[in-house]
Design a protein around this motif. Structure first.
Motif, mmCIF file in Angstrom:
data_model
loop_
_atom_site.group_PDB
_atom_site.id
_atom_site.type_symbol
_atom_site.label_atom_id
_atom_site.label_comp_id
_atom_site.label_asym_id
_atom_site.label_seq_id
_atom_site.Cartn_x
_atom_site.Cartn_y
_atom_site.Cartn_z
ATOM 1 N N LYS A 1 18.913 -12.565 76.045
ATOM 2 C CA LYS A 1 20.033 -13.409 76.482
ATOM 3 C C LYS A 1 20.136 -13.407 78.002
ATOM 4 O O LYS A 1 20.289 -14.444 78.630
ATOM 5 N N TRP B 1 20.047 -16.607 80.532
ATOM 6 C CA TRP B 1 21.189 -16.886 81.417
ATOM 7 C C TRP B 1 20.754 -16.847 82.882
ATOM 8 O O TRP B 1 21.161 -17.681 83.677
ATOM 9 N N GLU C 1 28.805 -18.724 78.448
ATOM 10 C CA GLU C 1 28.464 -17.554 77.608
ATOM 11 C C GLU C 1 28.342 -16.292 78.454
ATOM 12 O O GLU C 1 28.813 -15.221 78.068
ATOM 13 N N TYR D 1 30.589 -12.985 78.145
ATOM 14 C CA TYR D 1 29.937 -11.707 77.818
ATOM 15 C C TYR D 1 30.334 -10.645 78.838
ATOM 16 O O TYR D 1 30.743 -9.535 78.488
#
Length: 406
Positions: free
Chosen positions: A169, A173, A194, A198
């Motif tokens: 992830k 990102w 996101e 997070y």
């Protein structure tokens, strides 16, 4: 190439013929056109600096700011958010003045030489484990995927107290934040949302249960004025360190090893004299012809640089990599000399915004190189150096893969 040709606007970043070689234009620009007009991926115009003295001056001069969201500042990337240089990360952390100095002091306390020395055994053990896996999987191997990428991610996750099981992830990102031409605005917006969510959850969890990681320290710590860091700045700091801490170092590990193996006499020399590791790392940083975009700055007043007047409202791009090849700053600048000392390269920038994590990056690069020399003395590139390919479309430079055998 006549003088007039140089005056035409170049597209920037300037493409290079070979992955490890600098574009031929750099030398011409340094000589004839130290302040060059370029067209950015967004289509906007900027001024490019390629000489060592000019780049160092601009990076250290507070009149050249990071106010890249000014109305007349050039957009860097093709999408309207402008990418990493004016994302929410860049706007939440103070970009200048006392606020920036205070933020740097608080975060910088973590990146001391003493702390880095304490991290070294863990980095070494992790490098050994990753090399074990790479060897077990057989040759040829992609050194970037096997070692270059997972090691800095593990280090930065450990530092921030986030699980490195989330590293895929983080990689996505990071790439969207470093976008120049690869992703659409919708993809970038979704990824940013996101990422912020997070990191926000992570900061909240650390507020509730502090650990011994950097973010917990920042939550507990207050600056000299007794002010703690607000959540938005903590989130932006976590994101910024995650992006900067893994993408650039992961790429640099691959490029460093590729440069040292491209002419294997360099590797042999390090095997014969491992005390050169420290200066070889510095020379790899200087010699890197593929570091990515460089550093953009915005000037709100008219300034003269290298005899040229730079009008107010200009976005200036500093090419540290072109500056690092300047013959006026480095003797035989076009040669990779593993024992070059001193080596005042600009790979980490200069002045108030020089790279905060440079002691960590140096520790990782030196440790990886030491472990590779010890574990895989017979290491060599599995393809000719001219068959290596650059990462395209991002603000950081790297090699797509580094195929090796041993």
């Amino acid at each position: 190439m006549g003088h007039d040709d140089v005056e035409q606007t170049l597209n920037y970043p300037i493409p290079s013929e070979a992955a490890l070689e600098p574009p031929a234009e750099w030398a011409r620009l340094r000589e004839r056109c130290p302040v060059a007009r370029v067209t950015l991926p967004s289509g906007d115009q900027a001024s490019l600096l390629t000489r060592y003295d000019d780049v160092k001056l601009v990076l250290s001069d507070p009149r050249f700011t990071r106010q890249l969201d000014a109305d007349d500042a050039a957009r860097i990337a093709a999408n309207e958010s402008g990418g990493v240089f004016n994302s929410s990360m860049a706007t939440t952390i103070p970009q200048g003045g006392e606020g920036h100095r205070r933020w740097r002091r608080m975060v910088g306390k973590w990146f001391t030489a003493k702390r880095m020395a304490a991290l070294k055994p863990g980095i070494e053990a992790m490098a050994d484990r990753l090399i074990d896996d790479m060897v077990a999987n057989g040759r040829p191997a992609d050194l970037k995927a096997s070692l270059g990428f997972p090691l800095p991610v593990w280090v930065i996750c450990d530092l921030l107290g986030v699980p490195d099981s989330d590293r895929d992830k983080f990689a996505y990102w990071s790439d969207t934040l470093l976008n120049l031409t690869r992703y659409t605005q919708a993809e970038i917006d979704a990824a940013q949302t996101e990422f912020v969510a997070y990191m926000g959850e992570h900061v909240a969890a650390r507020r509730a249960r502090p650990g011994d990681d950097l973010l917990s320290e920042l939550i507990k710590g207050a600056d000299a004025g007794g002010e703690g860091m607000p959540d938005a700045a903590l989130v932006a700091t976590g994101m910024g360190l995650l992006v900067a801490g893994h993408e650039t170092t992961a790429n640099m590990i691959g490029k460093m090893v590729a440069m040292l193996l491209a002419d294997r006499r360099r590797w042999e020399r390090l095997l014969a004299d491992p005390s050169l590791v420290r200066s070889a790392v510095e020379e790899s940083l200087r010699f890197d012809a593929n570091p990515g975009f460089g550093m953009p700055r915005y000037i709100g007043e008219e300034v003269e640089v290298a005899g040229a007047v730079i009008p107010r409202g200009t976005t200036v791009v500093c090419s540290m990599a072109a500056a690092n090849r300047d013959e006026n700053a480095f003797e035989r600048a076009g040669e990779m000399r593993l024992d070059r000392v001193p080596n005042p390269h600009l790979a980490f920038g200069s002045g108030a915004h020089s790279c905060l994590g440079q002691s960590l990056a140096r520790t990782e690069l030196q440790t990886v190189l030491e472990v590779l020399l010890r574990r895989l003395p017979s290491l060599e590139l599995a393809v000719p150096a001219q068959d290596l390919h650059r990462v395209e479309g991002l603000a950081v430079g790297g090699l797509r893969e580094v195929p090796v055998r041993w």
